[in-house]
Design a protein around this motif. Structure first.
Motif: not given
Length: 1065
Positions: A460, A464, A474, A492-493, A495-496
């Motif tokens: 993650k 960025q 992703i 985290s996934i 958020w991505l």
């Protein structure tokens, strides 16, 4: 049971039998309870009885057992009354053990300890140094304010004690007294100032510790002692070295300028360069000699067996040394990694901090930081940190291959840390970013949840940096979402997907649908990211996600966690337009979908360099109590003259040369040239007249007879007979010089008398150097006063009522050993030999006189012969005047003075000519570092009684048959050491006395003949290292047969020599 316990506690079967008899139960009902408590009640009764016994042996045995109990951690405080009764015992061993006990329990039993204060005060005057020190230690352990004046008086007396062990104990007591009564600070500083001047290595570490505790800000106390502490550092005890190095590190940061300055900066504007033309042409950085002295004297300590010493030197070099010199500490620090894991932990922490700023330091030792299977978890983590810091384009492939092994480790926390390290390497080295990402994606299919979760978090952060190029990653992570259960990884996934939802428009709504089903069962961090994902999808794809978003917001509105409830209300007002929200929803897209900067993966040790390496604050990464910060380098160095120690101004030497000498040019002449010529004639006439030779010496209470007995050329220019006699030897050694340089000597006939030849030589010498009359007569008092003030003890300082008994005398041993200084092949025709004339050095009292014979074996003249650089630079050498020219086949004898600081370490310097430089060294034997003293037999015994214990070194010698006579013994001893013979009333006892040239420490040598050709050789001195070396040389000389021969009258005259002090009365 009680009997067994008592037997084990007391360590004796008799006590157990007695206890068994006493604890025999009278009835079955009370037996068990009585036996349970009687062991504690009676367990020390036998020791008390032994301590109250009249037999010293029983008391001694009892104290040994009590100290043994203390060593095991047992409580023996109830024996205090019985032990303290024996504090006045006359048995030395018993008294020492009592003091050991009292030091342990004096603070707990203060009332009982106070009753024995008078005994402790008497013990402070005990002849045994260990008793005096123990008494002071016990006295300072009684933490009662009422005895502060007594403690202060005892500390002041102990600070002036003859024994360095007692002075060391007084330094320890200073810290205890200061913690008890800080108001005594001023008086304690006076004691510290006095102890800082102590030359004993035993005291140095303790007094610096007291300095750091009482007055660490009083840097002015260190100025005069700085160089001494640097020179003593190698010989100080290990923990004293740690304290001194730490203090000197702080001192150096306040007194020297930064060695890291760059002088190649250029002005930005032309106008600035014109205005500051003088400033831009700044001089290159030149290190202060005292700064270099500290670095040079601490470097050998990197080989110390004590890890704390090595770590102290490493931090000193890190904070003080030029950057190109810091690499000398790397091998020593890597060596410490073979030590215990506690040591490894501290060393690795410091290496981790150093490797952030200076990667090149430890890069050659990369394999030393590979993780081993036997390493502890915290050691593995630190090694991983260092490997990550050392990673660069050249070695990244090796490090990543190593990391692949670590990921498979059974230690899951270490495997997770390895994944984070891979992420850092990918961030710092752009060439391997894609490789690291691909490797981390492969780890997503790992069976271990912790590895997968950590991989997701790191991916993650890496995505960025380049999100447009990694949409496939992703999508792959979204497919694995259902199989990942770790909350941080799921968050985290989410958020991505939410951050880059426009790049995966088909997958993002489906993930939100799945999260809506399990929202109530998720962890709080996952719920927060689900709300954020819903809000972002509402703004970008409202047609598909509007109802889902409202459903999730309604769930969050009634969640148990208030953070989620607040976030839900905020998001609703932000994205859903309403009357209450006002114009806030206009900025919803800019708020939620704003581009975020890529995170920077940094080392956890990045900010630890603000703390001094090796300190507790650095290890904890928080300022600890008592931590003293290192100040910044001063812009301008303070005055370095504050570290200069007052020394007696050296006297200009006169050199009998075969060529011209560079004379110091003076602008102001006291006499005219005509007067100079007259003075020359006057001096020549005075040299020819024996009666007139006494005129100059009578003005200073000297006469020609006494000066000739002294065999010391005190006043070369005075024209006295002493000069003529003492110059005979130099004339013989420099006969070649006389032939080549003085035509008048060549023309003299062989039938001339010896007296005329001496006068003729003297006349030539006077003409060559041409001193003024002021020079000739002004040097006499300065030389005499120098000798009187420095070489000899004043009469009133030793014995007020009687004349002093410790005098420096002249050497009794005539022949000297000549050593080669420079071979004529190495010196390109210039050869040099040196010897120790065993005469007081006129230039400085702490110097050893050395005579050097320079010869020109080449076929051409040698010009400008002089002394060049010295190693170390702080070496105190009085150089001879530059020899302007030395003709072929000519020789010249010159005099030097070298301060060896009572050490046999070689003095290294350069012997230079106009065109060449030659590295030479003068190595003194330990016996040449002494000057002879004379004293009576009674005074010898008295001084010897003060130098017992640690100050006494002895050995049994099997004498050679040829060395059994008194004359042979004197011959052998005087051939080894420059000492004086002390008259003895016993034929079997031979005594010799001397003092060290540099420090003036007394050295007493005694040889007692035994039966069967054996003898007891004893050396008493505070200089224990010198004593052992002198003992070795004397043993070798006495065992071997005598090979040296000289006039017996020389030894006989030694016993009847008069001390030089008598001539100044």
């Amino acid at each position: 049971m009680s009997t067994t316990a008592l037997y084990n506690d007391q360590g004796g079967a008799e006590a157990a039998v007695e206890a068994g008899q006493e604890t025999t139960p009278t009835s079955s009902s009370t037996g068990a309870s009585f036996g349970l408590f009687s062991a504690d009640f009676k367990k020390n009764d036998d020791l008390k009885e032994m301590l109250e016994s009249n037999k010293e042996s029983l008391k001694l045995e009892a104290m040994k057992r009590i100290v043994g109990l203390i060593a095991k951690g047992r409580n023996a405080s109830d024996l205090f009354p019985a032990v303290v009764k024996n504090v006045a015992s006359k048995n030395i061993e018993l008294k020492k053990l009592v003091y050991v006990y009292l030091v342990r329990y004096a603070e707990e039993q203060q009332d009982l300890a106070l009753l024995s204060i008078s005994t402790f005060q008497r013990a402070l005057k005990d002849p045994n140094q260990f008793i005096r020190a123990s008494a002071l230690r016990v006295l300072s352990s009684i933490r009662v304010p009422i005895i502060v004046p007594i403690m202060m008086l005892a500390i002041k007396e102990a600070a002036a004690d003859l024994s360095p062990y007692v002075r060391k104990t007084s330094a320890h007591a200073i810290q205890k007294l200061y913690s008890l009564d800080p108001d005594q600070k001023e008086q304690l500083i006076e004691v510290i100032e006095k102890l800082l001047k102590d030359k004993s290595t035993l005291v140095a570490g303790s007094v610096v510790m007291a300095f750091e505790e009482v007055c660490p800000d009083r840097i002015d106390l260190i100025h005069k002692n700085y160089r001494k502490l640097c020179n003593l550092l190698v010989d100080v005890e290990e923990w004293g070295q740690v304290v001194i190095i730490s203090m000197l590190t702080r001192y150096a940061r306040t007194q020297f300028t930064s060695p890291w300055k760059e002088n190649n900066e250029k002005a930005f504007y032309d106008s600035d360069s014109e205005e500051k033309k003088g400033q831009t042409d700044a001089k290159p950085y030149i290190m202060d000699p005292d700064h270099r002295l500290l670095l040079r004297n601490t470097k050998p300590l990197l080989q110390s067996r004590n890890t704390a010493v090595v770590m102290s030197v490493a931090q000193l070099y890190w904070h003080l040394a030029p950057k190109h010199e810091v690499n000398v500490v790397t091998k020593s620090l890597v060596r410490l990694l073979r030590s215990h894991r506690e040591v490894q932990y501290v060393v690795l922490q410091n290496i981790a901090t150093m490797s952030i700023q200076r990667k090149g330091l430890f890069e050659p030792f990369l394999k030393s930081f590979y993780v081993r299977s036997t390493d502890a978890s915290h050691i593995k983590t630190l090694k991983l940190e260092i490997l990550t810091n050392l990673a660069n384009e050249a070695n990244i492939s090796i490090i990543l291959r190593e990391f692949q092994t670590y990921v498979k480790s059974q230690d899951k926390a270490f495997a997770a840390a390895t994944i984070q390290a891979i992420g850092r390497c990918a961030t710092n080295i752009s060439e391997v970013t894609d490789t690291c990402l691909n490797g981390l994606v492969l780890l997503l299919s790992n069976r271990d949840e912790i590895v997968v979760a950590e991989s997701v978090v790191v991916i993650k952060k890496l995505l960025q940096t380049q999100p447009s190029q990694h949409s496939e990653i992703i999508k792959h992570m979204a497919k694995l979402f259902d199989n990942i259960t770790v909350p941080m990884a799921r968050a985290s996934i989410l958020w991505l997907i939410g951050e880059y939802c426009e790049r995966v428009p088909k997958i993002a709504p489906d993930v939100l649908r799945k999260m809506a089903k399990t929202f109530t069962t998720e962890e709080d961090i996952v719920k927060l990211q689900t709300v954020n994902l819903a809000a972002k999808l509402y703004l970008t794809n409202s047609k598909q996600t509007k109802l889902l978003t409202q459903y999730i917001l309604n769930l969050g509105k009634y969640d148990q966690n208030y953070d989620i409830r607040d976030r839900t209300r905020f998001i609703r007002q932000l994205i859903v337009p309403s009357e209450k929200s006002g114009s806030l929803n206009k900025y919803a897209r800019r708020i939620l979908l704003a581009p975020k900067p890529a995170p920077v993966l940094e080392s956890s040790f990045k900010d630890r360099d603000r703390y001094q390496l090796g300190t507790l604050s650095h290890s904890l990464n928080i300022k600890a109590t008592g931590y003293q910060e290192l100040v910044d380098w001063p812009a301008v160095a303070p005055d370095q003259s504050v570290r200069n120690v007052e020394v007696i101004e050296p006297v200009q030497e006169w050199v009998p040369l075969a060529g011209k000498v560079k004379q110091p040019k003076s602008d102001d002449k006291f006499y005219s040239d005509d007067e100079d010529e007259k003075d020359e004639e006057g001096s020549d006439s005075s040299g020819s007249d024996d009666d007139s030779s006494t005129s100059s010496s009578e003005d200073y209470n000297l006469n020609s007879t006494t000066v000739s007995n002294m065999n010391v050329n005190l006043c070369t220019e005075s024209g006295s007979e002493s000069e003529e006699e003492s110059s005979e030897e130099s004339e013989k050694t420099s006969s070649d010089s006389g032939k080549s340089s003085s035509g008048s000597e060549e023309s003299s006939s062989e039938s001339e008398s010896e007296q005329k030849k001496k006068k003729k030589t003297k006349k030539v010498l006077l003409k060559k150097s041409k001193p003024t009359a002021a020079d000739r007569y002004s040097k006499i008092p300065s030389v005499c006063q120098t000798l009187k003030a420095s070489f000899f003890f004043p009469v009133n300082s030793v014995c007020p009522d009687v004349a002093c008994f410790l005098f420096v005398t002249t050497p009794a041993f005539g022949p000297v050993k000549t050593h080669e200084l420079l071979h004529h092949m190495t010196g390109k025709g210039l050869s040099a030999k040196y010897h120790f004339p065993r005469q007081p050095c006129l230039y400085q009292p702490s110097m050893v006189a050395v005579q050097v014979i320079l010869s020109n074996s080449s076929d051409h003249s040698l010009e400008e012969i002089h002394i060049g650089d010295r190693n170390p630079a702080s070496l105190n050498i009085h150089c001879f005047n530059t020899i302007e020219r030395l003709e072929p086949e000519a020789s010249v004898t010159v005099s030097m003075g070298i301060d060896f600081s009572d050490s046999t370490q070689a003095a290294n310097f350069q012997l230079c000519t106009k065109d060449d430089q030659f590295n030479v060294s003068i190595q003194p034997a330990v016996g040449e570092l002494l000057m002879p003293s004379t004293m009576t037999e009674q005074d010898f015994c008295k001084e010897q009684g003060k130098l017992l214990g640690m100050n006494e070194t002895l050995a049994t010698v099997t004498m050679a048959t040829a060395n059994a006579s008194s004359q042979a013994i004197n011959t052998q001893v005087l051939s080894v050491a420059n000492v004086g013979v002390v008259s003895s009333s016993h034929n079997s006892l031979h005594r010799f006395a001397g003092r060290t040239v540099s420090s003036g420490a007394l050295v007493l040598v005694s040889l007692e003949l035994k039966e069967s050709s054996t003898a007891l050789l004893t050396i008493n001195t505070e200089k224990s290292v010198m004593a052992s070396m002198l003992l070795r040389d004397l043993k070798q000389a006495l065992i071997c047969c005598s090979t040296s021969s000289f006039l017996p009258s020389t030894v006989a005259a030694c016993k009847h020599q008069k001390p030089l002090c008598e001539f100044y009365k």
